[in-house]
Scaffold this active site. Structure first.
Site, mmCIF file in Angstrom:
data_model
loop_
_atom_site.group_PDB
_atom_site.id
_atom_site.type_symbol
_atom_site.label_atom_id
_atom_site.label_comp_id
_atom_site.label_asym_id
_atom_site.label_seq_id
_atom_site.Cartn_x
_atom_site.Cartn_y
_atom_site.Cartn_z
ATOM 1 N N LEU A 1 0.811 -1.226 0.000
ATOM 2 C CA LEU A 1 0.000 0.000 0.000
ATOM 3 C C LEU A 1 0.843 1.274 0.000
ATOM 4 C CD1 LEU A 1 -2.709 -1.083 2.608
ATOM 5 C CD2 LEU A 1 -3.004 -0.881 0.139
ATOM 6 N N ARG A 2 2.159 1.112 -0.071
ATOM 7 C CA ARG A 2 3.002 2.305 -0.012
ATOM 8 C C ARG A 2 2.755 3.220 -1.200
ATOM 9 N NH1 ARG A 2 7.486 -0.051 1.479
ATOM 10 N NH2 ARG A 2 7.196 0.341 3.684
ATOM 11 N N GLY A 3 2.453 2.650 -2.372
ATOM 12 C CA GLY A 3 2.154 3.470 -3.551
ATOM 13 C C GLY A 3 0.922 4.337 -3.340
#
Length: 245
Positions: free
Chosen positions: A183-185
């Site tokens: 989910l970093r993007g």
């Protein structure tokens, strides 16, 4: 800003025993390394893709936890190591490990200037700097101060910038359809869009703000396809317009 040289040892990066104090005073004392100096600042690595694996592991640990722990000769110490990591490198000289690449929030591609007039301008500016560096810096001082004030104002207003739930959903849909792992993007794209909106003096994120930042936030997170000839940034833009249209 702290520079991390390619040839740095692990002791120089993490910290080690202060040999001088050990010999002169007979006491065990800790000598901070580059991670301690970079705390609450910027850690810059040139040719980051050529960094030794053991130093990459150190950076990964610190980036993940925000702390650096050193165990040396009976001394155990932990100190904060929260820093902004900036790296540069030529991908043709070697790939960056995926674990470290994912830690970079944004990825910018820099290419050779093709416009002849612009190339001449760069050469002339370089020659002007060589003749008189002080005068060259002074000529850009007003621009620099204006930019500093703009950034300062944007940081002060960042907390009040809003992004609609519908736009958040579309950002996550782009990430999901591009098969971006984790989910970093999603998180970085939301943050970058809000930061850009604040820099423009707005209190609400628009689709245009997202279109500007999303290629830099996602292009390095796409899975590599050796048969793919299209630039990853273009793939992100195509998917963006498909989802947001």
């Amino acid at each position: 800003m702290v520079d991390l040289p390619l040839g740095a040892t692990e002791d120089r990066v993490c910290g080690t025993i202060d040999i001088e104090k050990a010999l002169t005073e007979g006491v065990k004392a800790f000598e901070p390394g580059l991670l301690a100096k970079a705390n609450r600042g910027i850690l810059y690595v040139d040719e980051v893709n050529l960094l030794d694996d053991h130093l990459v592991d150190v950076l990964l640990d610190s980036a993940a936890s925000g702390w650096n722990t050193v165990e040396r000769e009976g001394i155990s110490i932990s100190h904060p190591a929260r820093f902004i990591l900036i790296g540069s490198g030529n991908p043709e000289e070697g790939e960056l490990r995926p674990q470290l690449l994912d830690r970079f929030g944004m990825h910018a591609q820099v290419g050779t200037v093709r416009d002849a007039e612009l190339r001449v301008k760069i050469v002339e500016e370089r020659a002007r700097f060589d003749r008189n560096p002080k005068e060259f810096r002074s000529s850009y001082m007003a621009e620099q101060e204006k930019l500093q004030q703009q950034i300062g104002a944007a940081r002060a207003c960042l907390g009040s910038v809003q992004i609609d739930h519908d736009l958040k959903v579309k950002i996550s849909k782009v990430c999901a359809e591009l098969n971006v792992d984790g989910l970093r993007g999603d998180i970085v794209t939301n943050r970058a869009a809000k930061a850009l909106a604040s820099l423009k003096g707005k209190d609400k994120v628009s689709a245009e703000d997202i279109a500007t930042v999303i290629p830099n936030c996602l292009r390095h997170r796409l899975r590599k396809d050796p048969l793919e000839s299209i630039d990853s940034g273009l793939l992100v833009i195509e998917k963006f317009y498909e989802v947001f249209s």
